[in-house]
Motif scaffolding. Sequence first.
Motif, mmCIF file in Angstrom:
data_model
loop_
_atom_site.group_PDB
_atom_site.id
_atom_site.type_symbol
_atom_site.label_atom_id
_atom_site.label_comp_id
_atom_site.label_asym_id
_atom_site.label_seq_id
_atom_site.Cartn_x
_atom_site.Cartn_y
_atom_site.Cartn_z
ATOM 1 N N ALA A 67 -30.071 14.515 -12.316
ATOM 2 C CA ALA A 67 -29.290 15.475 -13.098
ATOM 3 C C ALA A 67 -28.216 16.175 -12.293
ATOM 4 O O ALA A 67 -27.208 16.612 -12.836
ATOM 5 N N ASN A 68 -28.413 16.307 -10.970
ATOM 6 C CA ASN A 68 -27.454 17.040 -10.148
ATOM 7 C C ASN A 68 -26.504 16.119 -9.393
ATOM 8 O O ASN A 68 -25.947 16.490 -8.363
ATOM 9 N N GLU A 69 -26.308 14.906 -9.901
ATOM 10 C CA GLU A 69 -25.460 13.936 -9.218
ATOM 11 C C GLU A 69 -24.329 13.446 -10.119
ATOM 12 O O GLU A 69 -24.455 13.401 -11.339
ATOM 13 N N LEU A 70 -23.218 13.090 -9.483
ATOM 14 C CA LEU A 70 -22.105 12.443 -10.156
ATOM 15 C C LEU A 70 -21.762 11.162 -9.400
ATOM 16 O O LEU A 70 -21.950 11.070 -8.191
ATOM 17 N N ILE A 71 -21.240 10.184 -10.128
ATOM 18 C CA ILE A 71 -20.806 8.930 -9.514
ATOM 19 C C ILE A 71 -19.285 8.890 -9.567
ATOM 20 O O ILE A 71 -18.686 8.938 -10.647
ATOM 21 N N ILE A 72 -18.653 8.836 -8.396
ATOM 22 C CA ILE A 72 -17.201 8.881 -8.281
ATOM 23 C C ILE A 72 -16.699 7.541 -7.742
ATOM 24 O O ILE A 72 -17.206 7.054 -6.721
ATOM 25 N N PRO A 73 -15.695 6.904 -8.375
ATOM 26 C CA PRO A 73 -15.154 5.652 -7.848
ATOM 27 C C PRO A 73 -14.257 5.897 -6.638
ATOM 28 O O PRO A 73 -13.395 6.782 -6.667
ATOM 29 N N MET A 74 -14.463 5.128 -5.570
ATOM 30 C CA MET A 74 -13.660 5.212 -4.357
ATOM 31 C C MET A 74 -12.930 3.881 -4.168
ATOM 32 O O MET A 74 -13.553 2.820 -4.150
ATOM 33 N N LEU A 75 -11.603 3.943 -4.010
ATOM 34 C CA LEU A 75 -10.783 2.735 -3.926
ATOM 35 C C LEU A 75 -10.148 2.616 -2.546
ATOM 36 O O LEU A 75 -9.596 3.586 -2.024
ATOM 37 N N ASP A 76 -10.220 1.418 -1.957
ATOM 38 C CA ASP A 76 -9.575 1.148 -0.674
ATOM 39 C C ASP A 76 -9.060 -0.278 -0.703
ATOM 40 O O ASP A 76 -9.616 -1.150 -1.385
ATOM 41 N N MET A 77 -7.968 -0.521 0.037
ATOM 42 C CA MET A 77 -7.384 -1.869 0.062
ATOM 43 C C MET A 77 -6.643 -2.089 1.362
ATOM 44 O O MET A 77 -6.331 -1.144 2.092
ATOM 45 N N GLN A 78 -6.349 -3.347 1.659
ATOM 46 C CA GLN A 78 -5.642 -3.710 2.879
ATOM 47 C C GLN A 78 -4.134 -3.647 2.659
ATOM 48 O O GLN A 78 -3.647 -3.693 1.528
ATOM 49 N N GLY A 79 -3.394 -3.556 3.784
ATOM 50 C CA GLY A 79 -1.937 -3.494 3.719
ATOM 51 C C GLY A 79 -1.302 -4.873 3.682
ATOM 52 O O GLY A 79 -1.979 -5.899 3.571
ATOM 53 N N LEU A 80 0.034 -4.875 3.806
ATOM 54 C CA LEU A 80 0.798 -6.124 3.753
ATOM 55 C C LEU A 80 0.517 -7.009 4.959
ATOM 56 O O LEU A 80 0.184 -6.524 6.046
ATOM 57 N N GLY A 81 0.667 -8.306 4.751
ATOM 58 C CA GLY A 81 0.595 -9.284 5.831
ATOM 59 C C GLY A 81 1.803 -10.200 5.754
ATOM 60 O O GLY A 81 2.628 -10.107 4.827
ATOM 61 N N ASP A 82 1.944 -11.088 6.723
ATOM 62 C CA ASP A 82 3.088 -12.014 6.731
ATOM 63 C C ASP A 82 2.945 -13.053 5.626
ATOM 64 O O ASP A 82 1.864 -13.594 5.386
ATOM 65 N N TYR A 83 4.074 -13.360 4.975
ATOM 66 C CA TYR A 83 4.093 -14.415 3.963
ATOM 67 C C TYR A 83 4.572 -15.701 4.627
ATOM 68 O O TYR A 83 5.563 -15.714 5.370
ATOM 69 N N SER A 84 3.874 -16.804 4.389
ATOM 70 C CA SER A 84 4.220 -18.093 4.971
ATOM 71 C C SER A 84 4.744 -19.025 3.885
ATOM 72 O O SER A 84 4.145 -19.120 2.807
ATOM 73 N N ARG A 85 5.860 -19.701 4.174
ATOM 74 C CA ARG A 85 6.400 -20.649 3.200
ATOM 75 C C ARG A 85 5.481 -21.851 3.021
ATOM 76 O O ARG A 85 5.542 -22.539 2.003
ATOM 77 N N ASN A 86 4.646 -22.103 4.001
ATOM 78 C CA ASN A 86 3.711 -23.226 3.907
ATOM 79 C C ASN A 86 2.383 -22.812 3.285
ATOM 80 O O ASN A 86 1.855 -23.499 2.403
ATOM 81 N N ASP A 87 1.843 -21.681 3.753
ATOM 82 C CA ASP A 87 0.500 -21.268 3.321
ATOM 83 C C ASP A 87 0.511 -20.195 2.233
ATOM 84 O O ASP A 87 -0.519 -19.893 1.639
ATOM 85 N N GLY A 88 1.697 -19.601 2.002
ATOM 86 C CA GLY A 88 1.784 -18.586 0.954
ATOM 87 C C GLY A 88 1.263 -17.237 1.410
ATOM 88 O O GLY A 88 1.468 -16.823 2.556
ATOM 89 N N TYR A 89 0.546 -16.570 0.530
ATOM 90 C CA TYR A 89 0.082 -15.204 0.777
ATOM 91 C C TYR A 89 -1.126 -15.157 1.705
ATOM 92 O O TYR A 89 -1.976 -16.048 1.701
ATOM 93 N N VAL A 90 -1.181 -14.108 2.484
ATOM 94 C CA VAL A 90 -2.402 -13.796 3.221
ATOM 95 C C VAL A 90 -3.366 -13.126 2.245
ATOM 96 O O VAL A 90 -2.980 -12.229 1.489
ATOM 97 N N LYS A 91 -4.593 -13.568 2.241
ATOM 98 C CA LYS A 91 -5.565 -13.005 1.303
ATOM 99 C C LYS A 91 -5.896 -11.557 1.658
ATOM 100 O O LYS A 91 -6.028 -11.208 2.824
ATOM 101 N N GLY A 92 -6.018 -10.753 0.647
ATOM 102 C CA GLY A 92 -6.329 -9.339 0.844
ATOM 103 C C GLY A 92 -7.614 -8.944 0.144
ATOM 104 O O GLY A 92 -8.047 -9.599 -0.812
#
Length: 290
Positions: free
Chosen positions: A41-66
């Motif tokens: 009863a004395n608790e709340l659930i709060i969403p916390m969001l985090d993500m990675q920044g930019l990486g190099d784009y390759s014309r051969n391999d495309g996007y770096v996965k994040g």
Amino acid sequence: MANAIELAKAYVPLLDEVYKLASLTSELDGAPELATQGANANELIIPMLDMQGLGDYSRNDGYVKGDVTLKNETIKCNFDRGRMFTVDSMDDLETAGIAFGRLAGEFIRTKVVPELDAFRFACYAGKAGITKVSGTLADGAAVIAALRAATTAMDEAEVPIEERYLYITPTLHGLVQDMDTTKSREVFQRFAAIKDVPQNRFYTAIEQRSGKAGEEAGGYAKAAGGAEINFMVIHKPAVIQFPKHIAPKIITPDVNQDSDAYKFGYRNVGIADTYANKVAGIYLHHKATA
């Protein structure tokens, strides 16, 4: 029983209105849809969001996965306070309803709201990682310089101006307002809103009294080791502020099994905390600890 329902309808909306008019921190309340009920009863659930920044784009391999991390964090409410008042039916009758009729609104306005504001400011002031500056501000020029330092620090930390609130004592705000030139007050344009906070709600730490033996008066006071706050700048998205449970309870004499009296009970459960990755959104300037 019908009278009890009508009485509740008459008073509960007034209690809500009094809170909104009197509270200095209500604009920091989070959107209810962002918090859900926890397992307890004395608790709340709060969403916390985090993500990675930019990486190099390759014309051969495309996007770096994040990776994106969205996790629900359970936090406990840290404010849980209440009181129950009893007014004898004859006392209320002999005062034309004033004894009970004025009780609820005056209690919220003069006791609940000041403590709630003071608790929230003290919670945010006590958090590790926020910017804390100590000093005496003797005149308007000193206040302006301190505010400029605060806005510069937050600008450099890329804290948005939108929803950036300035809370300041009326004394210090007045020193700036009394200055001869308007140009020096341009720093006030760096805030979404400015709120004057009485000093008795503005401490870095407070002590909440139990209302029991030795502390019957209840309420709060500046804690030992606490300092008076000069001003705080708070970015709304930096704080976790939710009033989880506000319960005014009205018991009329006809259903009161203990006495021929009205009873007014009030309980307020909520939370005042900060997001760990947004501490740059809180800037504190306070006097030296006495």
